[in-house]
Scaffold this active site. Structure first.
Site, PDB file in Angstrom:
ATOM      1  N   TYR A   1       3.247  10.020   0.549  1.00  0.00           N
ATOM      2  CA  TYR A   1       4.363   9.370   1.450  1.00  0.00           C
ATOM      3  C   TYR A   1       5.646   9.758   1.136  1.00  0.00           C
ATOM      4  O   TYR A   1       6.525   9.740   2.139  1.00  0.00           O
ATOM      5  CB  TYR A   1       4.042   7.745   1.683  1.00  0.00           C
ATOM      6  CG  TYR A   1       2.858   7.370   2.201  1.00  0.00           C
ATOM      7  CD1 TYR A   1       1.669   8.052   2.617  1.00  0.00           C
ATOM      8  CD2 TYR A   1       2.495   5.974   1.780  1.00  0.00           C
ATOM      9  CE1 TYR A   1       0.432   7.707   2.949  1.00  0.00           C
ATOM     10  CE2 TYR A   1       1.203   5.670   2.113  1.00  0.00           C
ATOM     11  CZ  TYR A   1       0.298   6.374   3.006  1.00  0.00           C
ATOM     12  OH  TYR A   1      -0.975   5.802   3.040  1.00  0.00           O
TER      13      TYR A   1
ATOM     14  N   ASP B   1       0.999  -1.127   0.157  1.00  0.00           N
ATOM     15  CA  ASP B   1       0.067  -0.063   0.025  1.00  0.00           C
ATOM     16  C   ASP B   1       0.930   1.296   0.115  1.00  0.00           C
ATOM     17  O   ASP B   1       1.637   1.460   0.915  1.00  0.00           O
ATOM     18  CB  ASP B   1      -1.014  -0.099   1.153  1.00  0.00           C
ATOM     19  CG  ASP B   1      -1.780   1.296   1.044  1.00  0.00           C
ATOM     20  OD1 ASP B   1      -2.521   1.368   0.467  1.00  0.00           O
ATOM     21  OD2 ASP B   1      -1.646   2.235   2.115  1.00  0.00           O
TER      22      ASP B   1
ATOM     23  N   LYS C   1      -2.225   6.358  -4.333  1.00  0.00           N
ATOM     24  CA  LYS C   1      -3.367   7.053  -4.081  1.00  0.00           C
ATOM     25  C   LYS C   1      -2.889   8.426  -4.597  1.00  0.00           C
ATOM     26  O   LYS C   1      -2.098   9.301  -4.695  1.00  0.00           O
ATOM     27  CB  LYS C   1      -3.295   7.423  -2.562  1.00  0.00           C
ATOM     28  CG  LYS C   1      -3.450   5.985  -1.807  1.00  0.00           C
ATOM     29  CD  LYS C   1      -3.857   6.311  -0.515  1.00  0.00           C
ATOM     30  CE  LYS C   1      -3.553   4.966   0.408  1.00  0.00           C
ATOM     31  NZ  LYS C   1      -2.397   4.227   0.624  1.00  0.00           N
TER      32      LYS C   1
ATOM     33  N   HIS D   1      -7.146   9.925  -2.361  1.00  0.00           N
ATOM     34  CA  HIS D   1      -6.564   9.709  -0.737  1.00  0.00           C
ATOM     35  C   HIS D   1      -7.538  10.520   0.237  1.00  0.00           C
ATOM     36  O   HIS D   1      -7.695   9.730   1.150  1.00  0.00           O
ATOM     37  CB  HIS D   1      -5.100  10.352  -0.931  1.00  0.00           C
ATOM     38  CG  HIS D   1      -4.308   9.971   0.027  1.00  0.00           C
ATOM     39  ND1 HIS D   1      -2.841  10.020  -0.008  1.00  0.00           N
ATOM     40  CD2 HIS D   1      -4.367   9.386   1.223  1.00  0.00           C
ATOM     41  CE1 HIS D   1      -2.395   9.371   1.137  1.00  0.00           C
ATOM     42  NE2 HIS D   1      -3.152   9.124   1.803  1.00  0.00           N
TER      43      HIS D   1
END
Length: 404
Positions: free
Chosen positions: A52, A47, A83, A116
């Site tokens: 990130y 994931d 995302k 997201h």
């Protein structure tokens, strides 16, 4: 409750592995090592998210694993999610955003691409928010939401992604998407754990054929409320209150300290984390624990060949209080935002991809749309007495308020 279930069938017909490795708060060599360990011990579900800031690291580990690092491993064996961040929500930028993630991950397609958060903010760098705050940024305009979903659907027709879905959407927001979706979301990834079960949302998604994935299934890594402890169970923190997360990535949360979970773990010969993750899988949700420790990564996968009894299941389903640990108050729109600044891959440099040739959707995007207000809600209280600091290797403390 299904036994020995290692994956779930999506409404696309594809199978999503029941356990995935979450990559939030992992970076650099430690991220690469965690992904490499996960793939070696049998994880096939990763994931990821552009926000990130570590898709290059994940991509490096993937490349090594697919080129002999994990014997026999093929791309089709993997299920990789990324995302779309909320500052890229215009049709053309969505096409560019997915190309950036694919380039960073070293992949030709994504198995799943999610919106997201159900929030829109001004365009700019995909991970750095604007330096001003506006009340209208808290109000996702309906027409822009529809345009975004239409562009997400086009990604499927182009073969860039195999399935599309949502992340951190509630029932009302899902109903909005479903009112015009030609492709029903395959997944809604939300915070789910015994202390935030979201039973109504789980029932709703199951009724619509939308699979639920659980982010932060073990709670917040090294988290504790930064404000004073509340003396009342009904009291709530200020929406502006911060939650502090250490970069240790070691999981400490009230449910892992629960005597109910500890007793179940002891008589089963399992860890508290395994008990909680098994509860999530038996509930019909895939779980996405984050960890950099090889022993935790291995243990978190070892939940597929045993089950909780009905008695143990019912004990966990009655744990109180219900506490949301990931605060979605969108504080990243303030002047001092918590978003991690990362190097943006230049979309124009993507090999073999002419991003300017990606067509716009036919849906009109209005520059000044009429805003639909969001009902004002306050985040649930997170009590300092319930969440212990106790983080291992506490380094590089950061403040976040809107994450996975």
């Amino acid at each position: 409750m299904e036994r020995n279930e290692d994956s779930f069938t999506l409404n696309t017909g594809a199978r999503i592995p029941a356990v995935g490795l979450g990559t939030w708060q992992a970076d650099g060599a430690s991220c690469q090592a965690a992904v490499a360990t996960a793939l070696e011990v049998g994880y096939r579900h990763l994931d990821c998210a552009h926000l990130y800031g570590n898709e290059n690291d994940v991509g490096q580990a993937l490349s090594e694993a697919l080129n002999g690092g994990v014997p026999g491993l093929k791309r089709e064996d993997l299920f990789v999610t990324s995302k779309l961040w909320c500052t890229t929500n215009t049709p053309k930028r969505i096409g560019r955003a997915v190309e950036i993630s694919l380039k960073n991950l070293g992949l030709q397609y994504l198995d799943l691409y999610l919106m997201h958060w159900p929030v829109f903010s001004p365009l700019g760098d995909a991970t750095d928010p604007p330096s001003h705050r506006s009340d209208e940024l808290l109000k996702p305009p309906t027409r822009r939401m529809e345009a975004t979903w239409r562009a997400m659907e086009e990604l499927v027709s182009k073969g860039l992604v195999r399935a599309i879905g949502l992340s951190n959407f509630n029932i009302t927001q899902m109903e909005e998407i479903l009112s015009y979706a030609k492709i029903v979301p395959a997944v809604n990834q939300v915070e789910l754990h015994p202390f935030w079960r979201q039973d109504k949302l789980v029932q709703y998604c199951h009724s619509k054929g939308v699979h639920l994935s659980a982010h932060t299934p073990l709670g917040i890594p090294g988290g504790r409320a930064s404000g004073p402890a509340s003396s009342s169970e009904d009291a709530v923190e200020s929406p502006a209150a911060s939650i502090v997360y250490s970069r240790s990535r070691s999981v400490h949360a009230p449910m892992l300290k629960s005597h109910v979970v500890a007793e179940i773990a002891e008589h089963l010969g399992r860890t508290p984390a395994q008990v909680i993750l098994r509860w999530g899988v038996q509930r019909g949700t895939s779980v996405l624990p984050c960890s950099l420790r090889s022993d935790h990564i291995k243990n978190n996968l070892d939940i597929l060949n045993w089950s909780l009894s009905e008695t143990d299941w019912n004990k966990i389903n009655t744990l109180e209080p219900q506490l949301r640990l990931v605060d979605g108050n969108h504080s990243y729109l303030a002047e001092i935002g918590p978003l991690q600044a990362v190097a943006e891959t230049d979309a124009e440099s993507i090999s073999g991809t002419d991003v300017d040739s990606i067509p716009e959707t036919d849906i009109e995007v209005v520059s000044e749309p009429e805003m639909e207000p969001i009902p004002e809600t306050e985040p649930d209280a997170v009590h300092e007495s319930d969440i212990e600091a106790g983080a291992e290797h506490d380094t590089n403390i950061r403040v976040f308020q809107s994450v996975p």
